[in-house]
Design a protein around this motif. Structure first.
Motif, PDB file in Angstrom:
ATOM      1  N   VAL A 140       0.254  -1.275  -6.174  1.00  0.00           N
ATOM      2  CA  VAL A 140       0.223  -0.406  -5.001  1.00  0.00           C
ATOM      3  C   VAL A 140      -1.224  -0.035  -4.718  1.00  0.00           C
ATOM      4  O   VAL A 140      -1.919   0.510  -5.578  1.00  0.00           O
ATOM      5  CB  VAL A 140       1.064   0.867  -5.216  1.00  0.00           C
ATOM      6  CG1 VAL A 140       0.953   1.787  -3.999  1.00  0.00           C
ATOM      7  CG2 VAL A 140       2.522   0.502  -5.474  1.00  0.00           C
ATOM      8  N   ASP A 164       0.850  -1.185   0.000  1.00  0.00           N
ATOM      9  CA  ASP A 164       0.000   0.000   0.000  1.00  0.00           C
ATOM     10  C   ASP A 164       0.892   1.244   0.000  1.00  0.00           C
ATOM     11  O   ASP A 164       2.121   1.151   0.014  1.00  0.00           O
ATOM     12  CB  ASP A 164      -1.016  -0.020   1.146  1.00  0.00           C
ATOM     13  CG  ASP A 164      -0.420   0.230   2.521  1.00  0.00           C
ATOM     14  OD1 ASP A 164       0.733   0.706   2.621  1.00  0.00           O
ATOM     15  OD2 ASP A 164      -1.118  -0.039   3.522  1.00  0.00           O
ATOM     16  N   GLU A 165       0.267   2.393  -0.046  1.00  0.00           N
ATOM     17  CA  GLU A 165       1.010   3.642  -0.231  1.00  0.00           C
ATOM     18  C   GLU A 165       1.947   3.966   0.927  1.00  0.00           C
ATOM     19  O   GLU A 165       2.856   4.784   0.778  1.00  0.00           O
ATOM     20  CB  GLU A 165       0.023   4.798  -0.421  1.00  0.00           C
ATOM     21  CG  GLU A 165      -0.791   4.700  -1.696  1.00  0.00           C
ATOM     22  CD  GLU A 165      -1.931   5.705  -1.742  1.00  0.00           C
ATOM     23  OE1 GLU A 165      -2.380   6.029  -2.857  1.00  0.00           O
ATOM     24  OE2 GLU A 165      -2.381   6.156  -0.663  1.00  0.00           O
ATOM     25  N   GLU A 198       5.538   3.196  -4.723  1.00  0.00           N
ATOM     26  CA  GLU A 198       5.379   3.392  -6.161  1.00  0.00           C
ATOM     27  C   GLU A 198       6.697   3.179  -6.893  1.00  0.00           C
ATOM     28  O   GLU A 198       6.730   2.596  -7.981  1.00  0.00           O
ATOM     29  CB  GLU A 198       4.825   4.786  -6.455  1.00  0.00           C
ATOM     30  CG  GLU A 198       4.499   5.035  -7.922  1.00  0.00           C
ATOM     31  CD  GLU A 198       3.521   4.029  -8.505  1.00  0.00           C
ATOM     32  OE1 GLU A 198       3.684   3.663  -9.694  1.00  0.00           O
ATOM     33  OE2 GLU A 198       2.597   3.589  -7.788  1.00  0.00           O
TER      34      GLU A 198
END
Length: 254
Positions: A176, A119-120, A165
């Motif tokens: 992502v 995830d981010e 990313e």
């Protein structure tokens, strides 16, 4: 207290590193539980895919240097390597769900999975050089194969953190997700894998893992042997029947 939590949802086992107060640093107890968990899930025919994640918003801060035991360092290194190898060679599909910190041997545990979903918030680092150490946990083998030699050297020799990313652009991460959604996305992917022909997927995974160490002729022979096994499975019979009847195939993993 268990340092590795396991829950089962249908044919998917969800394995969570659970020492959130240390950002899931891996101590001796966790190494032991990771090894036992891998062996148990491998033997469980009802489990057809695995999601590996970390509790508390982080995947893993790497090795717990304060809780690694009193054995000779070479003995410990070989043991840690054997556990990482169990997960890399796990015969069923594996998906790492990464959020927060994912560094050192924890990063290489994640990269040893078949897929990595981040995830981010995820931040990756082969942090060894910043601790005066060389790379371990299979990183010297995995990274050149995943992203090429020069980029592998960039990650290992500099030890810088890489955002999610950028990790995707480099080829470390499949996708992502928004913050807090890595486990949900990984679970969806694991569901898809668990619904597949488990024996055939296992054989294909083994062939691909061995591909860099075999010649073309050896690969063809290995494929011939593997295909002979998969062709005799119930899943192939179901697939042929579904094709003839123009219906959706349902695989049972046998």
């Amino acid at each position: 207290m268990n340092t590795v939590e396991v829950t089962t949802r249908g044919a998917v086992a969800e394995v969570r590193l659970s020492r959130p107060d240390t950002k899931n640093a891996i101590d001796r107890a966790m190494w032991d539980e990771l090894a036992e968990t891998a062996r148990r899930l491998e033997a469980d025919a009802s489990v057809r895919a695995v999601v590996l994640s970390g509790a508390g918003g982080n995947f893993s801060s790497g090795l717990d240097l304060s809780g690694s035991g009193d054995a000779h360092h070479l003995t410990k290194m070989r043991f840690w390597g054997s556990v990482v190898s169990l997960w890399h060679h796990f015969p069923k599909p594996t998906v790492a769900a990464v959020s927060g910190v994912c560094v050192g041997i924890g990063m290489n545990l994640a990269l040893g999975c078949d897929f990595v979903v981040a995830d981010e918030t995820a931040r990756f680092s082969e942090i060894f050089a910043k601790r005066g150490l060389c790379v371990d946990g299979g990183g010297s083998w995995l990274l050149p194969r995943l992203i090429g030699l020069h980029r592998a050297k960039e990650l290992v020799l500099l030890g810088d953190f890489v955002a999610a990313e950028r990790a995707r652009e480099m080829g470390l991460v499949r996708e992502v997700a928004p913050a807090g959604e890595s486990e949900e996305r990984a679970a969806r992917l694991a569901d898809r894998l668990a619904a597949g022909p488990t024996i055939a997927l296992s054989l294909s995974k083994s062939l691909l893992n061995a591909s860099f160490d075999t010649s073309y002729a050896q690969a063809l022979e290995a494929e011939a042997r593997a295909q002979t096994i998969s062709a005799a499975t119930e899943d192939v019979k179901n697939a042929v029947r579904a094709f003839r009847e123009r219906t959706e195939v349902v695989f049972h993993g046998r």
